[in-house]
Design an enzyme around this catalytic site. Structure first.
Site, mmCIF file in Angstrom:
data_model
loop_
_atom_site.group_PDB
_atom_site.id
_atom_site.type_symbol
_atom_site.label_atom_id
_atom_site.label_comp_id
_atom_site.label_asym_id
_atom_site.label_seq_id
_atom_site.Cartn_x
_atom_site.Cartn_y
_atom_site.Cartn_z
ATOM 1 N N SER A 297 5.546 -0.474 -5.128
ATOM 2 C CA SER A 297 4.681 0.360 -4.296
ATOM 3 C C SER A 297 3.230 -0.136 -4.314
ATOM 4 O O SER A 297 2.931 -1.211 -3.811
ATOM 5 C CB SER A 297 4.799 1.811 -4.756
ATOM 6 O OG SER A 297 4.154 2.700 -3.883
ATOM 7 N N ASP A 308 -1.538 -12.712 0.493
ATOM 8 C CA ASP A 308 -1.690 -12.989 1.925
ATOM 9 C C ASP A 308 -3.098 -13.433 2.287
ATOM 10 O O ASP A 308 -3.306 -14.046 3.340
ATOM 11 C CB ASP A 308 -1.326 -11.750 2.737
ATOM 12 C CG ASP A 308 0.182 -11.540 2.835
ATOM 13 O OD1 ASP A 308 0.920 -12.187 2.065
ATOM 14 O OD2 ASP A 308 0.618 -10.727 3.667
ATOM 15 N N LYS A 322 9.345 -1.879 -2.577
ATOM 16 C CA LYS A 322 9.142 -0.546 -1.987
ATOM 17 C C LYS A 322 7.984 -0.616 -0.993
ATOM 18 O O LYS A 322 6.833 -0.768 -1.381
ATOM 19 C CB LYS A 322 8.844 0.494 -3.062
ATOM 20 C CG LYS A 322 8.610 1.902 -2.506
ATOM 21 C CD LYS A 322 8.325 2.890 -3.636
ATOM 22 C CE LYS A 322 8.101 4.290 -3.100
ATOM 23 N NZ LYS A 322 6.841 4.423 -2.329
#
Length: 520
Positions: A297, A308, A322
């Site tokens: 999460s 990224d 998740k």
């Protein structure tokens, strides 16, 4: 659940399904029980019939709880019902504090034994020490009864500024005495430990993303910078997540202004984006993030945002997977529903939610760890399955994948040399506690550094333990690991998390990888 009550249970589930279906179609985020609707009247009438006319006595509250749980299980794996008896504890964990006396304890024999008083809490201010036995709280006798934790907490917790008188036995002085403590807010720490691994590398272990987590993290970050930190290890192993805005605030410390952190999309297609601001305090520093299969999460939001944006290095094993966002909704009777209301995506557009099937028992989802073990994923990176259609590229050209968790930049296999059979867990814990409890006066002046360097170098203590378990069969490899575990557990008893992490550091494969990369 009694099988004879199953038809009633299913009937109520159907009615609740209609009710929740109406709730979804209206897109409401308010309490949906209590609107004077036909569905409300229908379920009220059904409950009345059961209470007055059903052939057997049944607890309709239990039936309703079961029906709600069953319905939510058909939506997704993370929409859950929280009964009122569990809600307070969950809320406290997420808010990061509770009202009580402030001790970590466990049952040793028939007594509540203080493992450590919580820093800044009422007990440590009142002089409670590790090893103290709490015998009585006000008029409640707490020893010799094999009480459940909930019963103990009922006696120790309370409203702010209420007084509780404890009768305490202290083994080091063989004395029984009374202590008056005013209950107060006690911090549930999010940062287990923050310290310098060497002259330039700092280390922060974050265990959750609760309301107080960013404040704790920021304080730790600034302290380490003052101590000369140029590179940071952020340890998110075992961190199951928490609030998304807290995760965003932590990522903001590392990313340059206006970098995308995460975006969410709800069932209407509404997209909300979160960007880094100008407040980051570690945008230029080196960064390593440690993750494992239990990092979920909000932990994955942090790891995904950094990966990224080509910031830092992710080390470890593929994370949990998740990518769903939950909102807690009050049901009006002290219980709540934590309902999935959106999906989140990393800056490149990845969803890292692992697959699940709606309206089916998600056995594969729930058995994911077992499946990873069977597939060999915990031991080799090549066993991680990737899908070309879920391939994404970072601004600097690095390939990343969606479809189930964050795949680290550097893979570290599970260290099988640390494995010991579960049959030894209790003997190890009991011996470690009893050894410290018996030798507390002799040990209490040791520093962590002295303990790591000198403790049990002659194997006298570990030999005592091995004699206690001589009836068990174990290999030379297990014997070596038992000695290592024993030192770690004794360090934890003496120095709490500081001892645990600093002793483990010497054998931590992920930290060893950090040091290896630093040299390159």
């Amino acid at each position: 659940m009694n099988k004879n009550n199953l038809p009633i249970y299913l009937s109520i589930a159907v009615v609740f399904g209609i009710l929740i279906g109406n709730f979804f179609s209206k897109g409401s985020t308010t309490n949906f029980i209590g609107t004077n609707s036909s569905t409300e009247k229908k379920i009220k009438r059904l409950i009345d019939y059961i209470q007055t006319d059903y052939v057997d006595n049944v607890n309709t509250d239990d039936l309703l709880d079961g029906a709600i749980t069953q319905i939510l299980a058909k939506l997704d794996p993370h929409s859950v019902y929280i009964p009122k008896e569990n809600l307070q504890l969950i809320t406290e964990n997420m808010q990061g504090n509770f009202v009580g006396i402030g001790v970590q304890f466990r049952m040793i024999g028939d007594s509540i034994t203080v493992i450590s008083p919580i820093k800044g809490g009422p007990s440590i201010k009142a002089g409670i020490k590790a090893g103290d036995r709490i015998l009585i709280a006000n008029k409640d006798t707490l020893f010799g009864k094999n009480l459940e934790t909930a019963q103990i907490m009922k006696s120790l917790k309370g409203k702010p500024n209420t007084k509780v008188t404890l009768q305490v036995y202290r083994k080091t002085t063989d004395s029984i005495f009374n202590v008056n403590i005013n209950r107060d807010k006690v911090n549930i720490k999010s940062v287990d430990i923050a310290y310098m691994l060497n002259d330039s590398i700092g280390y922060i272990k974050l265990n959750r993303f609760a309301r107080n987590s960013y404040k704790e993290f920021k304080t730790s970050l600034m302290t380490l910078k003052k101590n000369g930190m140029t590179d940071l290890v952020l340890d998110l192993r075992g961190n199951g997540g928490g609030f998304i805005d807290i995760a965003n605030s932590i990522v903001d410390e590392f990313l340059e202004d206006d970098k995308l952190i995460v975006f969410t999309k709800n069932n209407k297609g509404t997209i909300n984006k979160s960007f880094a601001s100008e407040k980051g305090n570690f945008e230029k520093g080196g960064l390593y993030v440690l993750i494992d299969e239990n990092s979920a999460s909000a932990s994955e939001i942090v790891a995904g945002a950094l990966q990224d944006n080509d910031k830092g290095i992710i080390i470890g094993r593929r994370s949990f997977g998740k990518g769903l966002v939950q909102q807690e909704m009050d049901l009006g009777d002290g219980s709540a529903v934590r309902l999935t209301t959106a999906r989140y995506y990393t800056p490149t557009g990845r969803s890292i939610q692992k697959p699940y099937k709606k309206e089916e028992a998600n056995e594969n989802y729930n058995n994911d760890f077992d499946n990873r073990l069977k597939n060999g994923e915990f031991f080799t990176k090549d066993s991680i399955k990737t899908i070309d259609s879920l391939k994404y590229t970072t601004p600097k050209g690095k390939t990343v994948y969606g479809g189930g968790g964050i795949i680290p930049d550097y893979f570290i296999a599970v260290d099988t040399t640390t494995y010991i059979p579960t049959i030894f867990f209790r003997p190890l814990n009991n011996f470690a506690f009893n050894y410290v409890d018996t030798n507390r006066k002799k040990l209490e002046n040791l520093t962590v550094k002295e303990f790591i360097k000198n403790f049990d170098n002659n194997s006298e203590v570990s030999s005592m333990f091995l004699k206690e378990i001589k009836n068990y069969k174990f290999s030379k490899k297990t014997k070596k690991q038992l000695k290592r575990n024993l030192k770690t557990l004794i360090a934890r008893e003496l120095f709490s998390d500081e001892g645990l992490y600093k002793v483990n550091q010497t054998d931590d494969k992920m930290l060893q990888k950090v040091f290896e990369l630093e040299v390159k």
